[in-house]
Design a protein around this motif. Structure first.
Motif, PDB file in Angstrom:
ATOM      1  N   ARG A  10      39.580  51.571  80.661  1.00 45.06           N
ATOM      2  CA  ARG A  10      39.633  50.680  82.262  1.00 45.06           C
ATOM      3  C   ARG A  10      38.322  50.207  82.524  1.00 45.06           C
ATOM      4  O   ARG A  10      37.763  48.962  82.816  1.00 45.06           O
ATOM      5  N   GLY A  11      37.119  50.997  82.330  1.00 42.62           N
ATOM      6  CA  GLY A  11      35.947  50.833  82.646  1.00 42.62           C
ATOM      7  C   GLY A  11      35.250  49.353  81.921  1.00 42.62           C
ATOM      8  O   GLY A  11      34.775  49.263  82.444  1.00 42.62           O
ATOM      9  N   PHE A  12      36.094  49.474  80.791  1.00 42.47           N
ATOM     10  CA  PHE A  12      35.392  48.201  79.613  1.00 42.47           C
ATOM     11  C   PHE A  12      36.480  46.996  79.807  1.00 42.47           C
ATOM     12  O   PHE A  12      36.070  46.131  78.940  1.00 42.47           O
ATOM     13  N   ILE A  62      26.940  42.643  69.736  1.00 43.24           N
ATOM     14  CA  ILE A  62      25.828  43.648  69.878  1.00 43.24           C
ATOM     15  C   ILE A  62      24.846  42.897  70.842  1.00 43.24           C
ATOM     16  O   ILE A  62      24.664  43.152  72.206  1.00 43.24           O
ATOM     17  N   ARG A  63      23.996  41.869  70.060  1.00 41.92           N
ATOM     18  CA  ARG A  63      22.597  41.633  70.101  1.00 41.92           C
ATOM     19  C   ARG A  63      22.971  39.943  71.872  1.00 41.92           C
ATOM     20  O   ARG A  63      22.212  39.831  72.469  1.00 41.92           O
ATOM     21  N   ARG A  64      24.857  39.429  71.375  1.00 47.72           N
ATOM     22  CA  ARG A  64      24.824  38.683  72.842  1.00 47.72           C
ATOM     23  C   ARG A  64      25.721  39.155  73.637  1.00 47.72           C
ATOM     24  O   ARG A  64      25.394  39.345  75.397  1.00 47.72           O
ATOM     25  N   VAL A  99      29.451  43.826  73.041  1.00 48.59           N
ATOM     26  CA  VAL A  99      29.622  45.518  73.253  1.00 48.59           C
ATOM     27  C   VAL A  99      28.526  45.517  74.196  1.00 48.59           C
ATOM     28  O   VAL A  99      27.486  46.147  73.481  1.00 48.59           O
ATOM     29  N   PRO A 100      28.597  46.941  74.863  1.00 51.94           N
ATOM     30  CA  PRO A 100      28.583  47.125  75.764  1.00 51.94           C
ATOM     31  C   PRO A 100      28.149  48.879  75.008  1.00 51.94           C
ATOM     32  O   PRO A 100      28.075  49.821  75.911  1.00 51.94           O
TER      33      PRO A 100
END
Length: 333
Positions: free
Chosen positions: A199-201, A292-294, A297-298
């Motif tokens: 949920r946090g994501f 990841i660069r954009r 993905v946290p």
């Protein structure tokens, strides 16, 4: 040089080993970060079915080139993402570019010694320039690439409703890259902390009890367009076909030693497409690095635990049994 050896189930130690010899076409890399994988916990616990001890674990790796040894794409000092899959290069799968499922594939830290050490040598083809990625994030590319590969194989369409069964790191990887592909993603898991993380994501999340609730039934409708199993648990994998709509897709990302059993009429009635998904290829690694660069993905929130090489014998056994809140533990060398 220092390395972590699992001499037998339940026995971890920091040991001294010789520097690996360098050979033509291979590059010497100084390891900088190592992700601890579920496979590593299984090796420590004696649950890996095909492993021989002692074993130096570790296959989620980043590093810096120490000796390019004549490589054409790398120079000394370059930060790299390490692909830990060593294919033969000539079997039918390899000739089709499916090096991830080579007939005689060797995986670092599983079939041979891995990267929980200070240096390794690798073929140039297995080293991908990390560029501006942090070396910590570079060590997270491999596990995310497994989910990215599963999504790519499934050929998701934007707007599809996707169910990911299993909210661990591999399931989260599949969920992130399904969302990047335009899907509406729900994660199903039994663990409260995994559901809270989902949920946090920003994903939908459902417990096993929620399956009988109106919200889950409304989301599922007559079945999800695509289902990914990331549990590696036979009961969950057997149940997964029942979440799929007619004409839908089931992709098995988790792997288990055992036999799956499905009722043939249920598969035929749905005309299901059932796939296995194994490891990843360079295309998937590059896709993950771009994501990841954009900022898609946290990684800061995925890297929940940290340790040093010296402290692995103390921390890895603890985390093998105390999993609440743990997504990814990262070792700094």
């Amino acid at each position: 040089m220092r390395a972590i050896s699992c001499a037998a189930p339940g026995e971890l130690a920091l040991i001294e080993i010789e520097r690996p010899a360098l050979k033509a076409g291979w590059v010497r890399v100084g390891i900088r970060h190592i992700g601890i994988c579920g496979t590593d916990y299984h090796i420590y616990e004696g649950k890996h079915p095909f492993l021989q001890y002692p074993r130096i674990m570790g296959h989620e790796l980043s590093g810096v080139v120490l000796d390019a040894n004549g490589a054409t794409s790398l120079r000394d000092g370059d930060p790299v993402v390490i692909n830990p899959y060593l294919p033969c290069g000539h079997c039918p799968a390899c000739r089709e570019g499916k090096t991830n499922c080579c007939e005689t594939l060797s995986v670092l830290g599983v079939h041979g010694d891995g990267g929980m050490t200070e240096e390794i040598v690798m073929p140039e083809a297995n080293l991908y320039p990390a560029g501006d990625l942090s070396l910590r994030d570079a060590a997270m590319v491999e596990f995310l690439a497994i989910g990215a590969h599963a999504v790519r194989r499934t050929e998701l369409k934007p707007g599809w409703r996707v169910l990911v069964v299993g909210g661990g790191p591999i399931g989260l990887g599949a969920a992130f890259f399904a969302r990047i592909a335009g899907a509406d993603v729900t994660i199903l898991d039994a663990a409260a902390d995994k559901l809270a993380a989902a949920r946090g994501f920003g994903f939908g999340a459902a417990s096993l009890a929620d399956r009988e609730g109106e919200a889950f039934k409304a989301k599922m409708g007559s079945g999800f367009d695509a289902v990914f199993d990331a549990t590696g648990a036979i009961p969950a994998m057997n149940q997964a076909i029942h979440y799929c709509r007619n004409g839908g897709a089931l992709t098995l990302v988790g792997v288990v030693k055992g036999t799956l059993s499905w009722e043939d009429p249920e598969i035929h009635r749905r005309e299901l497409t059932i796939r296995a998904s194994r490891n990843a290829t360079r295309e998937d690694f590059e896709h993950v690095m771009s994501a990841i660069r954009r900022g898609d993905v946290p990684t800061d929130r995925l890297a929940t635990h940290a340790t040093s090489l010296d402290d692995v014998p103390k921390n890895l056994p603890k985390w093998a049994h105390e999993r609440e809140g743990l997504i990814k533990a990262i070792i700094t060398v």
